[in-house]
Design an enzyme around this catalytic site. Structure first.
Site, PDB file in Angstrom:
ATOM      1  N   VAL A 184      29.130  15.410  -1.355  1.00 32.13           N
ATOM      2  CA  VAL A 184      30.419  14.877  -0.895  1.00 32.13           C
ATOM      3  C   VAL A 184      31.026  15.789   0.169  1.00 32.13           C
ATOM      4  O   VAL A 184      30.951  17.016   0.076  1.00 32.13           O
ATOM      5  CB  VAL A 184      31.389  14.666  -2.090  1.00 32.13           C
ATOM      6  CG1 VAL A 184      31.593  15.914  -2.904  1.00 32.13           C
ATOM      7  CG2 VAL A 184      32.734  14.096  -1.643  1.00 32.13           C
ATOM      8  N   ASP A 211      34.477  16.643   1.375  1.00 37.16           N
ATOM      9  CA  ASP A 211      35.878  16.510   0.974  1.00 37.16           C
ATOM     10  C   ASP A 211      36.751  17.137   2.057  1.00 37.16           C
ATOM     11  O   ASP A 211      37.167  16.461   3.008  1.00 37.16           O
ATOM     12  CB  ASP A 211      36.050  17.184  -0.393  1.00 37.16           C
ATOM     13  CG  ASP A 211      37.454  17.052  -0.957  1.00 37.16           C
ATOM     14  OD1 ASP A 211      38.220  16.222  -0.444  1.00 37.16           O
ATOM     15  OD2 ASP A 211      37.800  17.778  -1.902  1.00 37.16           O
ATOM     16  N   TRP A 230      38.825  11.189  -6.624  1.00 33.12           N
ATOM     17  CA  TRP A 230      37.892  12.151  -7.220  1.00 33.12           C
ATOM     18  C   TRP A 230      36.663  11.387  -7.716  1.00 33.12           C
ATOM     19  O   TRP A 230      36.790  10.394  -8.447  1.00 33.12           O
ATOM     20  CB  TRP A 230      38.531  12.930  -8.373  1.00 33.12           C
ATOM     21  CG  TRP A 230      37.627  14.060  -8.780  1.00 33.12           C
ATOM     22  CD1 TRP A 230      36.782  14.098  -9.850  1.00 33.12           C
ATOM     23  CD2 TRP A 230      37.442  15.296  -8.077  1.00 33.12           C
ATOM     24  NE1 TRP A 230      36.084  15.288  -9.865  1.00 33.12           N
ATOM     25  CE2 TRP A 230      36.476  16.046  -8.782  1.00 33.12           C
ATOM     26  CE3 TRP A 230      37.987  15.850  -6.916  1.00 33.12           C
ATOM     27  CZ2 TRP A 230      36.045  17.310  -8.374  1.00 33.12           C
ATOM     28  CZ3 TRP A 230      37.557  17.116  -6.510  1.00 33.12           C
ATOM     29  CH2 TRP A 230      36.603  17.822  -7.237  1.00 33.12           C
ATOM     30  N   TRP A 255      25.300  13.643 -12.764  1.00 38.34           N
ATOM     31  CA  TRP A 255      24.674  14.908 -13.190  1.00 38.34           C
ATOM     32  C   TRP A 255      25.693  15.897 -13.747  1.00 38.34           C
ATOM     33  O   TRP A 255      25.320  16.963 -14.215  1.00 38.34           O
ATOM     34  CB  TRP A 255      23.885  15.548 -12.049  1.00 38.34           C
ATOM     35  CG  TRP A 255      24.615  15.612 -10.734  1.00 38.34           C
ATOM     36  CD1 TRP A 255      25.543  16.537 -10.348  1.00 38.34           C
ATOM     37  CD2 TRP A 255      24.478  14.712  -9.633  1.00 38.34           C
ATOM     38  NE1 TRP A 255      25.990  16.273  -9.077  1.00 38.34           N
ATOM     39  CE2 TRP A 255      25.352  15.162  -8.611  1.00 38.34           C
ATOM     40  CE3 TRP A 255      23.696  13.570  -9.394  1.00 38.34           C
ATOM     41  CZ2 TRP A 255      25.473  14.508  -7.374  1.00 38.34           C
ATOM     42  CZ3 TRP A 255      23.818  12.933  -8.166  1.00 38.34           C
ATOM     43  CH2 TRP A 255      24.696  13.388  -7.178  1.00 38.34           C
TER      44      TRP A 255
HETATM   45  P1  5GP Z   1      34.649  20.584   0.564  1.00 34.40           P
HETATM   46  O1  5GP Z   1      36.104  20.537   0.256  1.00 34.40           O
HETATM   47  O2  5GP Z   1      34.246  21.953   1.055  1.00 34.40           O
HETATM   48  O3  5GP Z   1      34.217  19.480   1.504  1.00 34.40           O
HETATM   49  O4  5GP Z   1      33.887  20.338  -0.800  1.00 34.40           O
HETATM   50  C1  5GP Z   1      33.633  21.421  -1.659  1.00 34.40           C
HETATM   51  C2  5GP Z   1      32.893  21.017  -2.886  1.00 34.40           C
HETATM   52  O5  5GP Z   1      33.848  20.522  -3.809  1.00 34.40           O
HETATM   53  C3  5GP Z   1      31.855  19.904  -2.766  1.00 34.40           C
HETATM   54  O6  5GP Z   1      30.589  20.356  -2.375  1.00 34.40           O
HETATM   55  C4  5GP Z   1      31.819  19.410  -4.203  1.00 34.40           C
HETATM   56  O7  5GP Z   1      30.966  20.215  -4.977  1.00 34.40           O
HETATM   57  C5  5GP Z   1      33.255  19.603  -4.667  1.00 34.40           C
HETATM   58  N1  5GP Z   1      33.969  18.324  -4.591  1.00 34.40           N
HETATM   59  C6  5GP Z   1      34.824  17.908  -3.629  1.00 34.40           C
HETATM   60  N2  5GP Z   1      35.287  16.670  -3.898  1.00 34.40           N
HETATM   61  C7  5GP Z   1      34.695  16.294  -5.061  1.00 34.40           C
HETATM   62  C8  5GP Z   1      34.756  15.100  -5.865  1.00 34.40           C
HETATM   63  O8  5GP Z   1      35.435  14.114  -5.567  1.00 34.40           O
HETATM   64  N3  5GP Z   1      34.014  15.096  -6.999  1.00 34.40           N
HETATM   65  C9  5GP Z   1      33.239  16.148  -7.362  1.00 34.40           C
HETATM   66  N4  5GP Z   1      32.549  16.021  -8.505  1.00 34.40           N
HETATM   67  N5  5GP Z   1      33.145  17.283  -6.638  1.00 34.40           N
HETATM   68  C10 5GP Z   1      33.858  17.352  -5.494  1.00 34.40           C
END
Ligand code: 5GP
Length: 211
Positions: free
Chosen positions: A111, A113, A180, A185
């Site tokens: 993802v 985010d 979210w 997994w």
């Molecule tokens: P970033 O904010 O750097 O794009 O995402 C960081 C990490 O946060 C992602 O690799 C993921 O592991 C976790 N993450 C972000 N959004 C979600 C979500 O909606 N669900 C889950 N399970 N993990 C998330």
């Protein structure tokens, strides 16, 4: 403030999203190496490998693993800290630059985010490549410079804190609102997860029909 909306993805949902994007990745980027960001990128990388082969050798594409974590989630950690926010928890083995030179490497995560993780992953990998290129005669550097692209199963439609250069091909299997996502997994009881995911879908279908 209420709980943010959760959306449950099943293994089959994710498999089908990846399948739906694989032809585009094969024709537009032609990767010959996957770099999975752990742990969420591992399963998508393995599934994508089912649909793609190395374009020149027609063999399976190797999967390398890296680990990055947002620093806030690792209090007291001793791992290397990057710019105060993201830490490397796992990296390519010895001589990472050598492994990358001349390759077409697809960085894979589950993802996107805030995009901070992808930005750090790409910039750190590019640093390894540039360090290795310095050991080559200048005339060979451009042809050996690693080409990178990014694949995520889900991209959240929201303002991003991290940036990716515009010349980096970017593939998202599905675009979602800023919700979210619950991945299969991560759950202990997979039958219950799948049952609730099915219920959610049925409820959404009813709501759509009512409108
Ligand atoms: P970033 O904010 O750097 O794009 O995402 C960081 C990490 O946060 C992602 O690799 C993921 O592991 C976790 N993450 C972000 N959004 C979600 C979500 O909606 N669900 C889950 N399970 N993990 C998330």
């Amino acid at each position: 403030m209420g709980e943010p909306e959760h959306i449950r993805s099943t293994y089959n949902d994710i498999h089908n999203i990846i399948r739906g994007t694989s032809d585009k990745i094969a024709s537009e980027f032609k990767p010959d190496m996957f770099i999975a960001i752990g742990g969420g990128g591992f399963f998508p990388a393995r599934v994508l490998r089912t649909f793609l082969k190395d374009p020149s050798t027609k063999t399976n594409i190797p999967i390398q693993a890296i680990g990055l974590s947002l620093y806030e989630s690792l209090p007291g950690t001793t791992v290397e800290q990057l710019n105060g926010e993201v830490v490397r928890t796992q990296w390519l083995g010895p001589d990472p630059g050598k492994r990358l030179l001349g390759r077409r490497a697809l960085i894979i995560d589950e993802v996107d985010d805030t995009r901070k993780t992808l930005q750090y992953a790409l910039s750190e990998l590019q640093k390894d490549v540039e360090a290795e290129l310095q050991l080559l005669p200048e005339s060979e550097r451009d042809s050996k410079r690693t080409k990178f692209a990014v694949f995520v199963v889900h991209n959240k439609l929201k303002p991003k804190l991290g940036k990716l250069p515009p010349n980096i091909p970017y593939f998202a299997g599905a675009e979602v609102e800023d919700v979210w996502l619950d991945y299969p997994w991560e759950v202990i009881d997979i039958e219950e997860h799948d049952r609730l995911a099915k219920e959610d879908k049925e409820r959404k279908n009813i709501t759509v029909e009512e409108h």
